[in-house]
Structures are given as C-alpha cells and as structure tokens.
Motif scaffolding. Structure first.
Motif, PDB file in Angstrom:
ATOM      1  N   GLU A 420       0.855  -1.185   0.000  1.00 25.40           N
ATOM      2  CA  GLU A 420       0.000   0.000   0.000  1.00 25.40           C
ATOM      3  C   GLU A 420       0.891   1.235   0.000  1.00 25.40           C
ATOM      4  O   GLU A 420       1.869   1.305   0.750  1.00 25.40           O
ATOM      5  CB  GLU A 420      -0.908   0.024   1.233  1.00 25.40           C
ATOM      6  N   LEU A 421       0.525   2.197  -0.822  1.00 26.22           N
ATOM      7  CA  LEU A 421       1.285   3.438  -0.914  1.00 26.22           C
ATOM      8  C   LEU A 421       0.325   4.602  -0.708  1.00 26.22           C
ATOM      9  O   LEU A 421      -0.730   4.672  -1.338  1.00 26.22           O
ATOM     10  CB  LEU A 421       1.968   3.560  -2.279  1.00 26.22           C
ATOM     11  N   VAL A 422       0.695   5.513   0.194  1.00 26.34           N
ATOM     12  CA  VAL A 422      -0.098   6.720   0.404  1.00 26.34           C
ATOM     13  C   VAL A 422       0.858   7.903   0.437  1.00 26.34           C
ATOM     14  O   VAL A 422       1.934   7.832   1.015  1.00 26.34           O
ATOM     15  CB  VAL A 422      -0.930   6.640   1.708  1.00 26.34           C
ATOM     16  N   PHE A 423       0.464   8.990  -0.220  1.00 27.61           N
ATOM     17  CA  PHE A 423       1.288  10.190  -0.226  1.00 27.61           C
ATOM     18  C   PHE A 423       0.367  11.400  -0.321  1.00 27.61           C
ATOM     19  O   PHE A 423      -0.813  11.284  -0.700  1.00 27.61           O
ATOM     20  CB  PHE A 423       2.289  10.179  -1.388  1.00 27.61           C
ATOM     21  N   GLY A 424       0.892  12.570   0.043  1.00 23.53           N
ATOM     22  CA  GLY A 424       0.054  13.756   0.004  1.00 23.53           C
ATOM     23  C   GLY A 424       0.801  15.000   0.434  1.00 23.53           C
ATOM     24  O   GLY A 424       1.972  14.967   0.826  1.00 23.53           O
ATOM     25  N   ILE A 425       0.089  16.114   0.364  1.00 25.00           N
ATOM     26  CA  ILE A 425       0.612  17.403   0.801  1.00 25.00           C
ATOM     27  C   ILE A 425      -0.452  18.090   1.646  1.00 25.00           C
ATOM     28  O   ILE A 425      -1.651  17.830   1.480  1.00 25.00           O
ATOM     29  CB  ILE A 425       0.999  18.313  -0.387  1.00 25.00           C
ATOM     30  N   ASN A 426      -0.014  18.949   2.578  1.00 29.59           N
ATOM     31  CA  ASN A 426      -0.987  19.719   3.349  1.00 29.59           C
ATOM     32  C   ASN A 426      -0.427  21.091   3.697  1.00 29.59           C
ATOM     33  O   ASN A 426       0.784  21.323   3.688  1.00 29.59           O
ATOM     34  CB  ASN A 426      -1.435  18.972   4.610  1.00 29.59           C
ATOM     35  N   TYR A 427      -1.338  21.981   3.971  1.00 29.94           N
ATOM     36  CA  TYR A 427      -1.015  23.368   4.308  1.00 29.94           C
ATOM     37  C   TYR A 427      -1.755  23.732   5.576  1.00 29.94           C
ATOM     38  O   TYR A 427      -2.922  23.362   5.762  1.00 29.94           O
ATOM     39  CB  TYR A 427      -1.429  24.311   3.178  1.00 29.94           C
ATOM     40  N   GLN A 428      -1.080  24.467   6.474  1.00 31.69           N
ATOM     41  CA  GLN A 428      -1.700  24.857   7.722  1.00 31.69           C
ATOM     42  C   GLN A 428      -1.324  26.291   8.056  1.00 31.69           C
ATOM     43  O   GLN A 428      -0.158  26.690   7.922  1.00 31.69           O
ATOM     44  CB  GLN A 428      -1.265  23.934   8.860  1.00 31.69           C
ATOM     45  N   ALA A 429      -2.317  27.064   8.483  1.00 33.04           N
ATOM     46  CA  ALA A 429      -2.092  28.453   8.884  1.00 33.04           C
ATOM     47  C   ALA A 429      -2.643  28.659  10.281  1.00 33.04           C
ATOM     48  O   ALA A 429      -3.728  28.167  10.616  1.00 33.04           O
ATOM     49  CB  ALA A 429      -2.764  29.411   7.905  1.00 33.04           C
ATOM     50  N   ASP A 430      -1.885  29.384  11.090  1.00 28.79           N
ATOM     51  CA  ASP A 430      -2.257  29.691  12.470  1.00 28.79           C
ATOM     52  C   ASP A 430      -2.122  31.192  12.651  1.00 28.79           C
ATOM     53  O   ASP A 430      -1.018  31.737  12.627  1.00 28.79           O
ATOM     54  CB  ASP A 430      -1.342  28.928  13.428  1.00 28.79           C
ATOM     55  N   MET A 431      -3.260  31.873  12.818  1.00 32.36           N
ATOM     56  CA  MET A 431      -3.252  33.336  12.935  1.00 32.36           C
ATOM     57  C   MET A 431      -3.905  33.739  14.250  1.00 32.36           C
ATOM     58  O   MET A 431      -5.066  33.411  14.499  1.00 32.36           O
ATOM     59  CB  MET A 431      -4.007  33.949  11.752  1.00 32.36           C
ATOM     60  N   PHE A 432      -3.135  34.429  15.092  1.00 36.19           N
ATOM     61  CA  PHE A 432      -3.610  34.861  16.399  1.00 36.19           C
ATOM     62  C   PHE A 432      -3.693  36.389  16.432  1.00 36.19           C
ATOM     63  O   PHE A 432      -2.767  37.083  16.021  1.00 36.19           O
ATOM     64  CB  PHE A 432      -2.677  34.373  17.503  1.00 36.19           C
ATOM     65  N   TYR A 433      -4.833  36.887  16.942  1.00 39.63           N
ATOM     66  CA  TYR A 433      -5.064  38.329  16.983  1.00 39.63           C
ATOM     67  C   TYR A 433      -5.443  38.747  18.398  1.00 39.63           C
ATOM     68  O   TYR A 433      -6.332  38.160  19.026  1.00 39.63           O
ATOM     69  CB  TYR A 433      -6.190  38.718  16.019  1.00 39.63           C
ATOM     70  N   LEU A 434      -4.755  39.763  18.890  1.00 34.14           N
ATOM     71  CA  LEU A 434      -5.074  40.330  20.190  1.00 34.14           C
ATOM     72  C   LEU A 434      -6.240  41.295  20.087  1.00 34.14           C
ATOM     73  O   LEU A 434      -6.443  41.925  19.042  1.00 34.14           O
ATOM     74  CB  LEU A 434      -3.865  41.084  20.754  1.00 34.14           C
ATOM     75  N   ASN A 435      -6.987  41.430  21.163  1.00 28.35           N
ATOM     76  CA  ASN A 435      -7.955  42.513  21.242  1.00 28.35           C
ATOM     77  C   ASN A 435      -7.215  43.835  21.477  1.00 28.35           C
ATOM     78  O   ASN A 435      -6.198  43.868  22.173  1.00 28.35           O
ATOM     79  CB  ASN A 435      -8.947  42.269  22.379  1.00 28.35           C
ATOM     80  N   PRO A 436      -7.678  44.945  20.893  1.00 28.69           N
ATOM     81  CA  PRO A 436      -6.950  46.225  21.001  1.00 28.69           C
ATOM     82  C   PRO A 436      -6.696  46.670  22.428  1.00 28.69           C
ATOM     83  O   PRO A 436      -5.701  47.330  22.715  1.00 28.69           O
ATOM     84  CB  PRO A 436      -7.874  47.204  20.263  1.00 28.69           C
ATOM     85  N   ALA A 437      -7.580  46.330  23.351  1.00 28.33           N
ATOM     86  CA  ALA A 437      -7.448  46.831  24.717  1.00 28.33           C
ATOM     87  C   ALA A 437      -6.583  45.941  25.603  1.00 28.33           C
ATOM     88  O   ALA A 437      -6.428  46.229  26.795  1.00 28.33           O
ATOM     89  CB  ALA A 437      -8.828  46.987  25.338  1.00 28.33           C
ATOM     90  N   ASP A 438      -6.011  44.847  25.036  1.00 24.76           N
ATOM     91  CA  ASP A 438      -5.229  43.928  25.849  1.00 24.76           C
ATOM     92  C   ASP A 438      -3.955  44.584  26.366  1.00 24.76           C
ATOM     93  O   ASP A 438      -3.168  45.138  25.588  1.00 24.76           O
ATOM     94  CB  ASP A 438      -4.853  42.684  25.043  1.00 24.76           C
ATOM     95  N   ALA A 439      -3.733  44.491  27.663  1.00 24.09           N
ATOM     96  CA  ALA A 439      -2.515  45.036  28.270  1.00 24.09           C
ATOM     97  C   ALA A 439      -1.509  43.906  28.456  1.00 24.09           C
ATOM     98  O   ALA A 439      -1.256  43.433  29.564  1.00 24.09           O
ATOM     99  CB  ALA A 439      -2.858  45.689  29.600  1.00 24.09           C
ATOM    100  N   VAL A 440      -0.924  43.446  27.339  1.00 20.74           N
ATOM    101  CA  VAL A 440       0.050  42.365  27.370  1.00 20.74           C
ATOM    102  C   VAL A 440       1.314  42.801  26.644  1.00 20.74           C
ATOM    103  O   VAL A 440       1.335  43.813  25.932  1.00 20.74           O
ATOM    104  CB  VAL A 440      -0.517  41.088  26.720  1.00 20.74           C
ATOM    105  N   LEU A 441       2.376  41.993  26.804  1.00 16.79           N
ATOM    106  CA  LEU A 441       3.680  42.357  26.249  1.00 16.79           C
ATOM    107  C   LEU A 441       3.966  41.695  24.915  1.00 16.79           C
ATOM    108  O   LEU A 441       4.934  42.046  24.250  1.00 16.79           O
ATOM    109  CB  LEU A 441       4.779  41.973  27.260  1.00 16.79           C
ATOM    110  N   PHE A 442       3.161  40.704  24.510  1.00 16.46           N
ATOM    111  CA  PHE A 442       3.386  40.023  23.234  1.00 16.46           C
ATOM    112  C   PHE A 442       2.425  40.573  22.186  1.00 16.46           C
ATOM    113  O   PHE A 442       1.478  41.303  22.501  1.00 16.46           O
ATOM    114  CB  PHE A 442       3.219  38.509  23.389  1.00 16.46           C
ATOM    115  N   ASP A 443       2.659  40.214  20.926  1.00 13.20           N
ATOM    116  CA  ASP A 443       1.889  40.746  19.805  1.00 13.20           C
ATOM    117  C   ASP A 443       1.093  39.647  19.103  1.00 13.20           C
ATOM    118  O   ASP A 443       1.282  38.443  19.364  1.00 13.20           O
ATOM    119  CB  ASP A 443       2.830  41.413  18.788  1.00 13.20           C
ATOM    120  N   SER A 444       0.236  40.074  18.196  1.00 19.89           N
ATOM    121  CA  SER A 444      -0.435  39.128  17.308  1.00 19.89           C
ATOM    122  C   SER A 444       0.615  38.474  16.413  1.00 19.89           C
ATOM    123  O   SER A 444       1.717  38.998  16.226  1.00 19.89           O
ATOM    124  CB  SER A 444      -1.479  39.851  16.459  1.00 19.89           C
ATOM    125  N   TYR A 445       0.269  37.315  15.830  1.00 21.33           N
ATOM    126  CA  TYR A 445       1.233  36.656  14.939  1.00 21.33           C
ATOM    127  C   TYR A 445       0.494  35.829  13.898  1.00 21.33           C
ATOM    128  O   TYR A 445      -0.678  35.489  14.053  1.00 21.33           O
ATOM    129  CB  TYR A 445       2.204  35.772  15.725  1.00 21.33           C
TER     130      TYR A 445
END
Length: 734
Positions: A420-445
């Motif tokens: 048996e032979l199986v092969f393939g490709i995949n794509y993954q995106a991870d997008m994180f967004y802060l709320n404007p009022a967040d008082a944190v030291l890191f950023d969206s990415y």
C-alpha cells in the motif's frame, strides 16, 4: 428337501451375522471422531481473516484461524452439527453439516458488517486498514464505548481517556477545571489532538479542547501512543488522539440523553442521523449546566460554574458508490466561572474579590471529499477553517484574543494485495489576533507551514507488514523538518504477533502551550527570536497474544515497551518579578517504561486489567530531575457483567502511585473506585453510576489555596478535588 433346508438355515445364519456386523459398524460409525478444516476469507477482498473463530454449538468446542485464515476442528462426533463462524467487524455465519457426510475441507466467506466494521477500521493510519493489520500501534475506543460513556459522563470525553493505560488526564486548573492529556509521561503539549483527521485544537485554541467534546457525537476515538509526526506533522511527539464523528447508518437513528449528578451537573444531549438515496445527515445538539460547588468547604469552588452549548450538523452527499462529500459546521459556546464562592454569589467585599471567568466561542467548518477509482485507489481532499475566541477575566486582569486555524490536505492511497502506498501534501495556517485593549507584552502573529509525506506498506503472505514513511515540513519561522519513520508487524501464528516501530518528531515553540495556559497573560513575555524547535526520537516494541482458552475464554494480552527522547526541550521560566519566558534548555527529556493490558471475555463477563510503569526524567544543565507529577506506577481494572438487552453491571478501579513534586516531596498514592448499574428496556436505558466511591480528594490532605485569599495562588493538582459523584441518566433510543 434336506438341501433346501440347509440353504435356508445358512441364509438365516448369514442374516444374523450381517445384522450383527451392521450393528457393530453402526456403533463404530456413531462413535467415530471426525475432523474439519475451514478456510475463512473476506467476501470482498478474498483476504484471509486471521483470528476468526469457529465454534461447534453442540460440542461447545472451537478453534481460531491462523495467519492464513485456516483452522481445524477435531473430534467431531457423527451426526448433525452446527458451526458458528465469527470475526470482529463481520456478520457471523452458521453452518449446518452432517458427519461423516460433510466435506473435510471447506471455504467460508464472511461479509463485512456495516455496523461493526466501522469500529475496527482505523482512519488515523491514513490507509483505512483493519486494526490487526496495522504496523502502527493504534488503540480504538469504539461506538459501544462512546454509548456507555454517554450515560456516565455525557459532558465530555476526559474521563474515558483517563481509563486507558499509558494516558494520564491532569487537571491543570482548580478554578476553571481545565485538563490536558499526557501520554507516556510527557507533557500535554506533546500530544496532537485531531477531529476527523483535522488539527483543530492547537496553541491558543487548545484551551478546554477535550473538555468540550461530548461522547454522543463520536463514533470512535483512535489513539496512537508514541511518535507519529510522520503522518500529521509537528506536535505528535508522544502520540495522537483522533476523535472520529458519527456517520449516517442504513436505518435512521435518534438518541436523547438526560443526566443529573450530585455535583449539580445537568446534561441534555440529542443525536439524529438518517440516510436516504444520495443524501445523509447527522446532527448533534447538547446543553450542559453546572453549578459551582465548594466540596471541601474552604470558600473556593472545586467545581466551576458552567454553561455549555454544542451544535454540530453534518451533511453527506453520496454522488455515486465511489464519491462522497461530507460537510460539517460546529458551534461551541461556553462560559466557565470559578473562584471565591462569595464572589460567584455576587457578594463581593475587600476580602472576597478573587474570581476567574472564561467565555469561549469555537466555530468550525470542515469538508472531506473521497473518490475511489475502479482500481480501488482513494483520493482524499479535506479542509477546515476554525475560529476560536477566548475572553478571560479575573479580579486583577482582563484578556481576550482570537485564533483562526486553516488547514487543507490532498492525499492519494494506492492499496494493493502486497503493498500500500499513500502520499500527500498539506497546508496549515495559524493566525492569532489580540484585542486592542489587551494590556500584554506580546503581539499578534501569523504562522504557516507546508508539508509533504509518503508512506509505503509492504505485505508478505499476511504475516509480515513493513511500513516506512518520511515527511518534509517547512515552517515560515522555524524552517525545515525531516521526519522519517519505520514500523513492522509480524504474525508468528494465529495467536502471537509483534510490532516494532520508531520515528522522529518535532514541536515548534508556542506561547500558549499547556504549561502556561493557566498563567496570567499579562505576565507572558514574547517568544525570543533565538528559540528553536524541540526534536524527538521515539520507539516502541509490542508483543501480543490472542486466543481462546478452554474453548470458552477469549483472551488478548498486550505488552509494550516505549521510549521517547526530546532534545533541547522548551521550558517556561519565571523570574523574580513574576514574568514568564521560554528558553531551550541545554539537555533532554526522556521517558521509558512498559504498558501492559489484558482483555478477557467469557459468557456474560468482560474483564480488563492494565498496568503502566513510567520512568520519566529530565537532564537539564547537567542536573538530573524527575518529570514532576508523573506517577511511576498506574494500574486499572474493569469487570462487567451483562445480561443481554436486560441488565449491565460494571465495577472499575484504578491505582495511582506517588508523584514527585517540585520540592522533591512525594504525594500520596490513591485508589479510585467506580460502579454502575444499567437497566435496559426496549427503547431506553436507565443508568445509575458512582465515581470516586472512596471519596479520595487532594484537599483531604492539604489545602490547595495559598494566601492572600483576596488574590490566591493554587498548588499543582495531583489528585481529584471534586470527590464522590453519583449520577442518574436516561438514554432514549428510537
């Protein structure tokens, strides 16, 4: 006359002698012992069904087929006899034969059962192979397990996962009740959680993941213990848990569960499925209401207040026998509140101010298309988009963020008799967004990865299966990862078989890993640019025995050895100011041990015994330490007695050995005991269940709340804090 008289006398003597001979011969025939050889094959593929069984219904003796699907029945008495042929996932067949007139060598074709085959076919291996033919070690909790758990813990699947040897469910927060899954002693961040083969619970969206999956919505749970990154990419260092949704069956199905517990939890879940012509439908809807409970009367909740709503419809388009499209939408809305009971009752003052509230919204759209060619090749195209919104607030902070996960994959399977032979490709995106009022030291990415994989399985005479694979991933921040793997399965005979496998894995740095998910977000520092991925090497050896003892007891014994090595592990560090940062440690984490379980069934009885020995430690900066809160010894036992379609009785116990804390001290060991009684009627079942009957709680031995009580901290949890729980549920099935 004299001559005729002698002739007649001789005739009379001959008749007497002939009768005597006939009687003796008949007696010999009637007491003769016969044998029968049966070859049992799959009616569709023609492949032998190793392990299939044949039972003589009168003699109550039987045998199991070898690796070639052949078995032999001995000492069969003359006369009519019925033989029952059975195999898991196939429709049984009963033969009516007469001995000695029956043929001595026959072939029996068993047809797959549409209802049962789904429970033993694994999708997480990408080959849709039967579990007994997979070189990769996969364990499956099937539909019966899901139906049973639905009447015991209908709110989520955390409890049933914790019953499996080698898996530890660790509650990570005394306030919110959140938990994470640890496999073979490794932290929860090393376990990859999938839903229908789609990665939906990672990073920021991993919070409360398994706590929001009700068992009634699942067909089965597939578990890989050990490295499996070649199949699904980073994050599967310790293993994979794939939650498989229910699919429509031939007959319409309606189920409703109503549950009430002594901890003030109320559940109302419903499921419906139907299939007609070229359209199929499944829809799950569930509501959970949990009141906050202070079990140990220390003024702080041990069980959070909870409101949960889940709606999950799926539509199936059967364009033709070879093409299927499944489209699903899922909505999960949940609110959790915990902390000072006075605050939860809206009685706040200067001493009673502490609380934590989490409002989560999870919306997912997914589609899976499969096409099977005339040569039985399978093209699979799947994709998902998931939006996760979390707003968390406390007396000292407020934080909110959104994560968008997108995933797409194309794979092609070429199954043949010898390979048996199986092969393939995949794509993954991870997008994180802060709320404007967040008082944190890191950023969206925003992060993206592109991967390709190939896997070849070689089969030799249905006795030896060798599987090799490789994966190449490119990540826009952490570069290229090459992940080879190799696994083998060898069947010595119809009873003994062995698996051996090894593979490499990786885990990219993640600000919202399980080790910091309960940290005040304002204390998290951004990820440093010099961080690198964690890399791993894991392997396992598994020896199995399956057979029928004393012609009555079906027995399965599984004994596995495991080892995992994680290089340059990413650790969270807290400085003197209370800020939390990540760094790659100079050293390694390693776990090794054994995992053993026994399953037996005889008549109306089912028995399960499991034991896991885990030796886990970390070698950091030339200093050797244990991996904290990992019991070296864990054991479990289950006994079930069932009167078909009438009663079901169950008793379950587990032992958790001492765990080592950060200060070097040991926790207490403890025993967890549960029992259930189910009364079955034609269209409904009534279940009375009791958990933690000994009422063992960590809070019986120490206070988990540390002052100041207006803004407390909590000790790490190593045992239950909710105590004894009794629940009564009603399952209505139409």
């Amino acid at each position: 006359m004299h001559l005729f008289s002698n002739i007649n006398k001789m005739k009379s003597q001959f008749r007497t002698l002939a009768c005597l001979v006939l009687l003796v011969f008949t007696g010999l025939v009637s007491s003769a012992q016969h044998s029968l050889s049966i070859t049992i094959l799959d009616s569709i593929s023609g492949e032998p069904l190793a392990g299939a069984t044949a039972l003589l219904l009168k003699a109550k003796t039987g045998a199991a087929a070898d690796a070639f699907g052949v078995l032999k029945l001995e000492n069969i008495k003359s006369g009519d006899e019925q033989i029952r042929i059975t195999y898991i996932g196939y429709t049984e067949k009963i033969l009516s034969l007469n001995f000695p007139n029956a043929e001595k060598n026959i072939t029996v074709l068993l047809a797959p059962s549409s209802n049962e085959l789904e429970e033993v076919t694994i999708s997480v291996s990408r080959t849709n192979s039967r579990i007994e033919d997979s070189p990769l070690k996969v364990e499956v909790l099937g539909k019966d397990d899901m139906n049973e758990e639905n009447t015991i813990k209908p709110g989520n699947v955390a409890s049933i996962l914790g019953d499996i040897s080698g898996i530890q469910i660790q509650q990570s927060s005394a306030t919110s009740g959140n938990s994470n899954v640890r496999i073979q002693g490794l932290d929860g961040k090393y376990t990859q959680i999938l839903r229908d083969g789609l990665p939906l619970y990672d990073g920021f969206s991993g919070g409360f993941g398994i706590m929001q999956l009700p068992p009634l919505d699942l067909k089965q749970i597939e578990i890989i213990k050990g490295s499996a990154s070649t199949l699904y990419g980073g994050g599967a260092i310790s293993g994979i848990i794939n939650f498989v949704s229910r699919t429509p069956e031939k007959e319409p199905l309606s189920m409703i569960t109503i549950n009430q517990s002594t901890l003030m939890e109320t559940n109302l879940n419903g499921f419906y499925s139907a299939k007609k012509d070229k359209i199929g439908l499944t829809i799950f809807s569930g509501v959970t209401r949990q009141s906050a409970v202070d079990v140990d009367k220390d003024g702080f909740s041990d069980v959070p207040e909870l409101y949960n709503l889940v709606i999950h419809p799926r539509i199936f388009f059967y364009f033709n026998p070879k093409s299927t499209l499944a489209v699903g939408l899922s909505s999960i809305i949940e609110n959790r509140q915990g902390g000072d009971m006075q605050v939860l009752k809206h009685k706040t003052d200067s001493l009673h101010t502490f609380f934590e509230e989490n409002l989560t919204k999870r919306y997912t759209a997914d589609a899976i298309f499969t096409f099977t060619s005339d040569q039985m090749n399978v093209l699979s195209i799947k994709g998902s988009a998931s939006f996760f919104d979390l707003a968390t607030a406390g007396n000292a902070y407020w934080f909110g963020g959104q994560q968008l996960n997108a995933f797409g994959e194309l794979s092609y399977l070429i199954p043949r008799k010898k390979n048996e032979l199986v092969f393939g490709i995949n794509y993954q995106a991870d997008m994180f967004y802060l709320n404007p009022a967040d008082a944190v030291l890191f950023d969206s990415y925003q992060r993206q990865s592109l991967g390709g994989f190939i896997q070849e399985t070689y089969k030799w005479k249905e006795k030896f299966f060798l599987e090799g694979g490789c994966r190449l991933d490119y990540h826009n921040v952490y570069g290229i990862h090459v992940l080879p793997s190799l696994a083998g399965l060898y069947k010595f005979d119809s009873h003994w078989y062995m698996r051996l496998g090894a593979g490499m894995g990786y885990k990219n740095p993640d600000l919202f890993s399980s080790s910091t998910v309960e940290t005040d977000p304002s204390a998290l520092l951004p990820l440093s640019n010099n961080l690198k991925s964690e890399n791993s090497l894991g392997g396992n050896l598994e020896i199995n025995y399956t057979g029928i003892l004393f012609n009555k007891v079906t027995l399965l014994i599984n004994h596995a050895f495991f080892y995992t090595y994680v290089q340059s592990p990413l650790l969270a560090n807290t400085d003197t100011s209370g800020f939390v940062s990540y760094s790659n440690a100079d050293g390694k984490i390693q776990t090794r041990g054994t995992d053993t379980y026994i399953r037996a069934s005889f008549g109306r009885w089912e028995v399960y015994l499991g034991y896991t020995y885990t030796w886990a430690d970390q070698h950091i900066n030339a200093e050797k330490k244990p991996i904290y809160y990992t019991p070296r010894h864990r054991a479990a036992a289950t006994v079930v007695y069932e009167i078909e379609e009438k009663w079901r009785f169950g008793l379950e116990g587990s032992y958790n050995g001492p765990q080592i804390r950060e200060d070097g001290s040991k926790t207490k060991d403890y025993v967890f005991l549960a029992a259930m009684i189910e009364k079955k009627f034609k269209h409904l079942s009534l279940v009375l269940n009791g958990e933690n009957l000994f009422d063992f709680r960590q809070t019986r031995f120490e206070s988990i709340v540390l002052p100041p009580y207006s803004n407390p901290t909590f000790k790490t949890l190593w045992a239950p804090i909710d105590g004894r729980v009794i629940n009564l549920s009603l399952l209505i099935k139409l």
